[in-house]
Write an enzyme that holds these catalytic residues in place. Structure first.
Site, PDB file in Angstrom:
ATOM      1  N   TYR A  63       3.646  -1.052   7.202  1.00 22.79           N
ATOM      2  CA  TYR A  63       3.356  -1.390   5.840  1.00 22.79           C
ATOM      3  C   TYR A  63       4.129  -0.357   4.848  1.00 22.79           C
ATOM      4  O   TYR A  63       4.338   0.730   5.093  1.00 22.79           O
ATOM      5  CB  TYR A  63       1.867  -1.167   5.336  1.00 22.79           C
ATOM      6  CG  TYR A  63       1.148  -2.373   5.853  1.00 22.79           C
ATOM      7  CD1 TYR A  63       0.705  -3.537   5.181  1.00 22.79           C
ATOM      8  CD2 TYR A  63       0.839  -2.471   7.077  1.00 22.79           C
ATOM      9  CE1 TYR A  63       0.018  -4.283   5.453  1.00 22.79           C
ATOM     10  CE2 TYR A  63      -0.281  -3.472   7.647  1.00 22.79           C
ATOM     11  CZ  TYR A  63      -0.240  -4.458   6.766  1.00 22.79           C
ATOM     12  OH  TYR A  63      -1.007  -5.504   7.230  1.00 22.79           O
ATOM     13  N   GLU A  64       4.500  -0.814   3.427  1.00 16.92           N
ATOM     14  CA  GLU A  64       5.148   0.116   2.639  1.00 16.92           C
ATOM     15  C   GLU A  64       4.520   1.231   2.202  1.00 16.92           C
ATOM     16  O   GLU A  64       5.070   2.229   1.949  1.00 16.92           O
ATOM     17  CB  GLU A  64       5.561  -0.628   1.433  1.00 16.92           C
ATOM     18  CG  GLU A  64       6.296  -0.327   0.545  1.00 16.92           C
ATOM     19  CD  GLU A  64       6.551  -1.233  -0.848  1.00 16.92           C
ATOM     20  OE1 GLU A  64       7.137  -0.734  -1.798  1.00 16.92           O
ATOM     21  OE2 GLU A  64       6.504  -2.301  -0.642  1.00 16.92           O
TER      22      GLU A  64
END
Length: 267
Positions: A63-64
């Site tokens: 995930y970012e």
């Protein structure tokens, strides 16, 4: 490249599944055999969760926000959802995530959404309409431009497929494909293949040797001609174009009962 099956039609039916369910299932199938996936929130997250419970139990979602190897106990609603930290294999700072993991070439698939896409896979997530007076202002790039530039390949899921989303020319180029980047400046370093797969409400596009998106599969009840009419560029159709197998009962059960019973992303 143009197929001889111009009038090919998938079997007409009233499918017992929604567009969201279809897109999640088809996306999951294309993820089979992939290892590290940098996935956005929404349908990409849904597809990876389904892959983890079915075809690809070892798939690693990144995930970012810096969470790597996420195993959340519930479906996350944002990239900063606290549930992502539970059971995660590691949590990195964003500079380390982008500077080492992503720019280091460790991501097999970047999985994105977009408001507009062109025939070579450049994306618009910034504005619809002119920049100085847009009809819609969108969230912008976030990490998408880095994902595009550094992932080995990119998948894009598009809920809407029409001539305003599949366009000849983007209203704004937020994330240029490697082909577009090299065309603008041959010295620009590009690592991966760019967009190789696009899953939409009408079918699936895959890229050819020149990076152009070509129709590879149509969904049930859809014709090749419909796809042509709803796409803003002259569509190349693969000779081997197929009809997408519909979601199975088990795939739908996993989505509805195990992964998203609260209908966070399923509609």
């Amino acid at each position: 490249m143009t197929s001889v099956i111009e009038k090919a039609t998938a079997p007409a039916s009233s499918p017992a599944y929604t567009v969201s369910e279809l897109l999640a299932v088809v996306s999951c199938r294309y993820l089979q055999g992939k290892r590290r996936v940098f996935a956005g929130i929404g349908l990409p997250t849904l597809a990876v969760a389904l892959a983890q419970k079915s075809t690809s139990p070892d798939i690693e979602q990144v995930y970012e926000s810096g969470v790597c190897g996420a195993h959340p106990p519930k479906l996350p609603e944002t990239i900063a959802d606290a549930s992502l930290a539970t059971g995660a294999e590691t949590i990195l700072t964003m500079p380390v995530l982008f500077g080492y993991v992503l720019q280091g070439g460790w991501i097999d698939v970047g999985f994105l959404g977009a408001a507009q896409i062109d025939r070579f896979g450049s994306l618009n997530t910034s504005v619809i309409g002119p920049w100085d007076a847009p009809t819609v202002r969108l969230p912008g790039s976030g990490g998408a431009i880095e994902v595009m530039a550094n992932s080995q390949e990119v998948f894009v899921v598009m809920r809407r497929h029409n001539t305003t989303s599949f366009v000849r020319e983007l209203d704004f180029c937020t994330s240029p494909s490697p082909i577009a980047a090299r065309r603008a400046d041959p010295k620009v370093p590009t690592r991966g293949a760019g967009v190789t797969t696009v899953i939409s409400e009408l079918g699936v596009f895959t890229s050819d040797a020149e990076g152009e998106l070509c129709l590879a599969s149509i969904h049930e009840g859809v014709t090749v001609e419909q796809v042509r009419e709803q796409t803003g560029w002259p569509v190349k159709v693969l000779d081997s174009v197929t009809v997408t197998p519909p979601p199975t009962e088990e795939e739908l059960r996993l989505l509805r009962d195990d992964i998203d019973p609260g209908r966070v992303y399923l509609r």
